[in-house]
Design an enzyme around this catalytic site. Sequence first.
Site, PDB file in Angstrom:
ATOM      1  N   SER A 189      40.775  52.228  35.209  1.00  0.00           N
ATOM      2  CA  SER A 189      40.859  50.868  34.673  1.00  0.00           C
ATOM      3  C   SER A 189      41.431  50.797  33.263  1.00  0.00           C
ATOM      4  O   SER A 189      41.090  51.599  32.399  1.00  0.00           O
ATOM      5  CB  SER A 189      39.472  50.214  34.675  1.00  0.00           C
ATOM      6  OG  SER A 189      39.542  48.919  34.113  1.00  0.00           O
ATOM      7  N   LYS A 226      33.587  43.556  45.283  1.00  0.00           N
ATOM      8  CA  LYS A 226      34.070  42.175  45.229  1.00  0.00           C
ATOM      9  C   LYS A 226      33.481  41.292  46.323  1.00  0.00           C
ATOM     10  O   LYS A 226      33.337  40.078  46.140  1.00  0.00           O
ATOM     11  CB  LYS A 226      35.599  42.142  45.294  1.00  0.00           C
ATOM     12  CG  LYS A 226      36.268  42.734  44.063  1.00  0.00           C
ATOM     13  CD  LYS A 226      37.780  42.623  44.133  1.00  0.00           C
ATOM     14  CE  LYS A 226      38.425  43.208  42.890  1.00  0.00           C
ATOM     15  NZ  LYS A 226      39.898  43.045  42.893  1.00  0.00           N
ATOM     16  N   ASP A 272      41.634  36.843  40.687  1.00  0.00           N
ATOM     17  CA  ASP A 272      42.671  37.670  41.305  1.00  0.00           C
ATOM     18  C   ASP A 272      43.697  36.808  42.033  1.00  0.00           C
ATOM     19  O   ASP A 272      44.911  37.050  41.937  1.00  0.00           O
ATOM     20  CB  ASP A 272      42.052  38.630  42.331  1.00  0.00           C
ATOM     21  CG  ASP A 272      41.464  39.883  41.705  1.00  0.00           C
ATOM     22  OD1 ASP A 272      41.855  40.227  40.575  1.00  0.00           O
ATOM     23  OD2 ASP A 272      40.616  40.519  42.355  1.00  0.00           O
ATOM     24  N   GLY A 285      39.924  44.055  52.304  1.00  0.00           N
ATOM     25  CA  GLY A 285      38.845  43.842  51.343  1.00  0.00           C
ATOM     26  C   GLY A 285      39.089  42.648  50.440  1.00  0.00           C
ATOM     27  O   GLY A 285      39.922  41.777  50.719  1.00  0.00           O
ATOM     28  N   GLY A 286      38.360  42.621  49.316  1.00  0.00           N
ATOM     29  CA  GLY A 286      38.426  41.485  48.410  1.00  0.00           C
ATOM     30  C   GLY A 286      39.810  41.232  47.853  1.00  0.00           C
ATOM     31  O   GLY A 286      40.259  40.072  47.770  1.00  0.00           O
ATOM     32  N   TYR A 295      48.095  49.482  39.377  1.00  0.00           N
ATOM     33  CA  TYR A 295      48.892  49.580  38.149  1.00  0.00           C
ATOM     34  C   TYR A 295      48.737  50.933  37.450  1.00  0.00           C
ATOM     35  O   TYR A 295      49.418  51.209  36.464  1.00  0.00           O
ATOM     36  CB  TYR A 295      48.511  48.462  37.167  1.00  0.00           C
ATOM     37  CG  TYR A 295      47.050  48.475  36.781  1.00  0.00           C
ATOM     38  CD1 TYR A 295      46.584  49.268  35.731  1.00  0.00           C
ATOM     39  CD2 TYR A 295      46.125  47.697  37.464  1.00  0.00           C
ATOM     40  CE1 TYR A 295      45.251  49.296  35.383  1.00  0.00           C
ATOM     41  CE2 TYR A 295      44.786  47.715  37.127  1.00  0.00           C
ATOM     42  CZ  TYR A 295      44.352  48.512  36.084  1.00  0.00           C
ATOM     43  OH  TYR A 295      43.030  48.546  35.752  1.00  0.00           O
ATOM     44  N   GLY A 303      51.004  46.225  39.915  1.00  0.00           N
ATOM     45  CA  GLY A 303      49.988  45.204  39.687  1.00  0.00           C
ATOM     46  C   GLY A 303      49.658  44.922  38.236  1.00  0.00           C
ATOM     47  O   GLY A 303      48.674  44.225  37.960  1.00  0.00           O
TER      48      GLY A 303
END
Length: 240
Positions: free
Chosen positions: A14, A64, A100, A122-123, A201, A222
Amino acid sequence: MKNYALIGQRLGHSWSQQWFEALFRRLGLKEYTYQLKEMESLDKLREWVKEERIAGFNVTVPYKQAILPLLDSLDPVAREIGAVNCVTVEGDRLVGHNTDAPAFLSTISDLPLSTTAILGTGGAAQAVAWALRQLGVEHIFVSRQPQGHSQIGYTDIFHFDFSILINATPVGMYPNVDAIPLPADFQFSISNFQFVYDLIYNPSPTLLLRQAAACGIPTRDGLAMLHRQAELSWCLWQEK
């Protein structure tokens, strides 16, 4: 003191903390913090929010969707998507939002949008699907265990005429940078896709994007989406 955070199971990839700390420095907010909080489960979520005096937090893989039963309410977009990546703390209430989806939407206005394959269910994949629905773009989910008419298996991707490929899975994300979400024998060609978008990313480009680019296919990572969803999260937190 205002404390914010990102929660997830593994957060070594992250860049959210760097982004928010740079924002705080730019705004002169010396009493603001942003931490990365790895959680093996969400069992102690509310206790952590209270003990750390968390004013708001972001949510990433794999929570999420799992976080939904622990929240007191959802905003309309999060409710429609069925996933949350931003939570506002309003007294004793935890309110879920999805930044998002609008963030992704803001990054695709210039793309040659048409029939799209979304890798994952998924989320993040649900947020991508929401954005595509706003634009009336036909799309289908590609899943390892497909269920229902809206999903196909990874090997079935060869039998469909998709123009856009979007990776909404964490496959290929740091530290597993040599992984690719498609079958090992998949070969890109100009006729396969007009554009490949990877929400990851870190690294940039991913192996998926490198393979696509080697075939002359335009790509996008991303990072812009990350920045935009962070901006939208910050706006939500400032409103509370």
